[in-house]
Design an enzyme around this catalytic site. Sequence first.
Site, PDB file in Angstrom:
ATOM      1  N   GLU A 122      47.512  58.505 -60.789  1.00 20.51           N
ATOM      2  CA  GLU A 122      47.519  59.193 -59.509  1.00 20.51           C
ATOM      3  C   GLU A 122      48.266  58.338 -58.484  1.00 20.51           C
ATOM      4  OE1 GLU A 122      43.717  60.079 -57.696  1.00 20.51           O
ATOM      5  OE2 GLU A 122      44.671  61.204 -56.104  1.00 20.51           O
ATOM      6  N   GLU A 265      39.321  58.523 -61.131  1.00 26.09           N
ATOM      7  CA  GLU A 265      38.460  59.515 -61.794  1.00 26.09           C
ATOM      8  C   GLU A 265      39.050  60.150 -63.047  1.00 26.09           C
ATOM      9  OE1 GLU A 265      40.053  59.909 -58.780  1.00 26.09           O
ATOM     10  OE2 GLU A 265      40.686  61.977 -58.462  1.00 26.09           O
ATOM     11  N   GLU A 299      33.561  58.760 -58.057  1.00 26.48           N
ATOM     12  CA  GLU A 299      34.436  59.119 -59.180  1.00 26.48           C
ATOM     13  C   GLU A 299      33.751  60.131 -60.096  1.00 26.48           C
ATOM     14  OE1 GLU A 299      37.228  58.265 -58.405  1.00 26.48           O
ATOM     15  OE2 GLU A 299      36.859  56.489 -57.175  1.00 26.48           O
TER      16      GLU A 299
HETATM   17  N1  BES Z   1      41.518  59.220 -56.670  1.00 29.29           N
HETATM   18  C1  BES Z   1      41.157  58.027 -55.997  1.00 29.29           C
HETATM   19  C2  BES Z   1      41.827  56.824 -56.519  1.00 29.29           C
HETATM   20  C3  BES Z   1      43.291  56.628 -56.277  1.00 29.29           C
HETATM   21  C4  BES Z   1      43.962  57.184 -55.240  1.00 29.29           C
HETATM   22  C5  BES Z   1      43.984  55.819 -57.094  1.00 29.29           C
HETATM   23  C6  BES Z   1      45.305  56.955 -55.059  1.00 29.29           C
HETATM   24  C7  BES Z   1      45.315  55.608 -56.913  1.00 29.29           C
HETATM   25  C8  BES Z   1      45.995  56.181 -55.894  1.00 29.29           C
HETATM   26  C9  BES Z   1      39.670  57.763 -56.109  1.00 29.29           C
HETATM   27  O1  BES Z   1      38.885  58.857 -56.319  1.00 29.29           O
HETATM   28  C10 BES Z   1      39.248  57.185 -54.803  1.00 29.29           C
HETATM   29  O2  BES Z   1      39.270  57.869 -53.841  1.00 29.29           O
HETATM   30  N2  BES Z   1      38.889  55.925 -54.783  1.00 29.29           N
HETATM   31  C11 BES Z   1      38.536  55.198 -53.585  1.00 29.29           C
HETATM   32  C12 BES Z   1      37.085  54.867 -53.524  1.00 29.29           C
HETATM   33  C13 BES Z   1      36.247  55.976 -53.009  1.00 29.29           C
HETATM   34  C14 BES Z   1      34.785  55.627 -53.057  1.00 29.29           C
HETATM   35  C15 BES Z   1      36.608  56.406 -51.618  1.00 29.29           C
HETATM   36  C16 BES Z   1      39.341  53.924 -53.636  1.00 29.29           C
HETATM   37  O3  BES Z   1      39.879  53.620 -54.694  1.00 29.29           O
HETATM   38  O4  BES Z   1      39.426  53.254 -52.617  1.00 29.29           O
HETATM   39 ZN    ZN Z   2      38.472  59.969 -54.621  1.00 30.42          ZN
END
Ligand code: BES
Ligand code: ZN
Length: 853
Positions: A122, A265, A299
Amino acid sequence: MSKAETIYLKDYKAPQFTIKTCDLVFELYEEHTQVTNLMNIERVDESAKDLVLDSIELELLEIYLDDEKLSEDRYVIEEEHLRVLNVADAFKLIIINKIYPQLNSELEGLYKSGKIFCTQNEPEGFRRITPYIDRPDVMAIFKTTLVANRERYPVLLSNGNKESNFKLDDGRHGATWFDPHPKPSYLFALVAGDLGVVQDKFVTKSGKYVRLYIYTDRGNESKCKHAMKSLKDAMKWDEEVYGREYDLDLYNIVAVDSFNMGAMENKGLNIFNSAYVLADEDTATDANFMGIQSVIAHEYFHNWTGNRITCRDWFQLTLKEGLTVFRDQCFSADLNSKEVQRIEDVDALRERQFVEDASPTAHPIQPDSYMAINNFYTATVYEKGAEVIRMLHTLLGEQKYRKAMDLYFDAFDGQAVRTDDFLWAMGKAGGIDLEQFKRWYHQSGTPKLQVDERFEDKKYTLVLTQKVPKSVEGSEQKPYFFPLKMALLDDNGQEIEARTLIVTQEREEFVFRAEKKPTLSINRDFSAPIIVEQSHNDYAFLMKHDTNSYVRYESAQSFGLQCIENMMKGKEIDEEFVSAFGHILEEDKLDLSFKSLLMELPSVSAIMQRQEIVDFDSIYAAKEKLQKHLALTFKDKLFSIYSKNHTPDSKELDSLSIGKRAIKNRALKLLSALESDEAVAVANEQYNSSVTMTDRIAALDVLENTSPEFSTVALGHFYKKYNKDTLVMNKYFSILAASHREGTLDRVMALQNDPAYNELVPNLVRSLIGVFARNYKHFHAKDGYGYKFVADRIIDIDKINPQMASGLAGAFKIYKKMNRTNKKLMKTELERILLEPSLSKNVYEIVSKIVKG
Ligand code: BES
Ligand code: ZN
């Protein structure tokens, strides 16, 4: 700047082709990986002739179309695409290509974290693995085979369920995975490594048995207990609150040390930054435990809000992120303290999102253009996005909100949709017209609400005026539609009336009957993400008496702000604030974590946000003076709070124990303003005797900022004990990078050569360089060296990992509000960054927006 073109939402076009199935074989070697990708592709747009696949830095070996090897005149290799000329309506395409995961320092696509192969796709990483229509509205069924050396990579994982294992004769082995759920490429994942595992199970409410596995570097298995418990709690919560069950027989989580974000996720195979998996009392703080719980849940919740129903395009990102953050916030509130959770979420929003919203990089939760999509995983899309969902929840009420969510799942399961589709479900099941509400998705900046009151003839009139800022481009924006929770309180703090007002106009009046002039409690629970502007002197009363804990906290903050701002104008310390503060200290029935929040003075960021031109020296001077005055005035009480709650042998994680640590560390921090031997001795004793990381870090922070001698000894001990544990070393670097002591920049520079530091590991960069860039005292030093240092790092790190570099560039978002001297110094550095010949579009986008603004 060749690649810095802008992408617009209005240019969205449906895909011309779709991919039905994707059958991948990965042959993993020490120098390279060979990928064989077999796709069944169909035309959807009659007018399209060529198939255009996204492809970045891929070495193509062979292409077969319906089993016939393609000659070179049948395809074109373009800068970031592979174009296959004149294809049929439906066909089978096989592409064989080579990639170099060992050299991948951007950490997008397939890369190595230490000895582990892992992926991050992603938003647009998959095109760095194999040519593909790499966009979320193309959903395929994936089958994945991994082949690797058996000794080095005994564990081979991908999405879905494992179909088979096989052994080869040359010391290699393989595994084939199949995921029955169609998904976009950004949810694809694979992992190969020599990993330890912790195993558990969960039985869903309909009786389905799900195996749960958490994989980590060998030796860390005992640190996975909390993550596993959190996962089971999240699974149960989603069944109870949203009626959603898990849909595979297996749920895998893998923890890796090198990861750009917190966690990802991927369907059935989440990949996590190890900071959000590994914890025990000796190495993790209470805040770390809470963080793990919420990220694991986040996630997991994506499985329904993100994976089953995904985004049509990346402009819709808040559809899955804002909603899933709202879900994880509610989960954490249900499992811990509702009131504390809400205050902390609001605080985080204001510290990060409000600053962003006031900067030249401000954007709506659904932006309409971007250069680098990676730059849009912002506090606005996430946290403000979550507030917008929360407002819908408030407007609809729990029952209708649940009905609307059910409708959303029924209507769109298996599809890639838009925020408008979500709002359709909310509006329909909620029986409410959301036309005006949609402005929250398309306008930027934080609205202000001016609150005026009149009382005459037993009639209380509330006059509300919305002040909506202009957009970054300078266009007018319109008034919002939002729920405003409020109450009128009598002299004892009893509610005369409590209501949720619906605000829709630029100026509106609400009339209430009251015998005596009541006290207003407004934006209760922070029901709307706005800035309330109100001039009154009821703060002391509300701090003590409001029945809404958020407003109690908010009033303490506002009172503190008022006091500090007056001091900055040369006034004396407001003794009424001091006495209200003393009143809080005496309250013995409060939850300790909540009480410790009430004892918190406004952050430097909160004070700074209210200044037109920021003057850090005067902010620090006033805040430190107030802190010292409070510490002197309430010295005995603070020491007694400390000793009453300091239980050095306890490492329990129940809310009482966490609350005790929170409040006694808050008392200690306040007392440290005295810079007395007594306070230093207490901190030193706490460092030496404590059994939790929470207490050690709190003590180290106090020592570092008050006593160079004691701090050197304690930090030396800490380093010796933990220098092999990179998660703990992050804390070590952060304490030093956040230090207010003289010479911090020199020490930070020297720490870059520490054997425990590594510029390739994002966590370490964030804790040393990222924390320094938010150390206002030293980053904004008048000699400009702070700026120069961070700019140098941005330039260097951009060559390694553009996403990391543009994150660091965020520290300059405050540019517009700096005084003339600092602004000039900043400008020199920002312009120097822009002159870099091969600057990434990630850094270019952020820095050029800051300079232009
Ligand atoms: N989908 C994201 C992770 C992501 C986004 C990976 C963009 C790479 C590029 C994941 O679901 C997410 O939002 N992770 C957050 C933590 C969450 C608890 C807000 C993060 O990685 O900071
Ligand atoms: Zn997220």
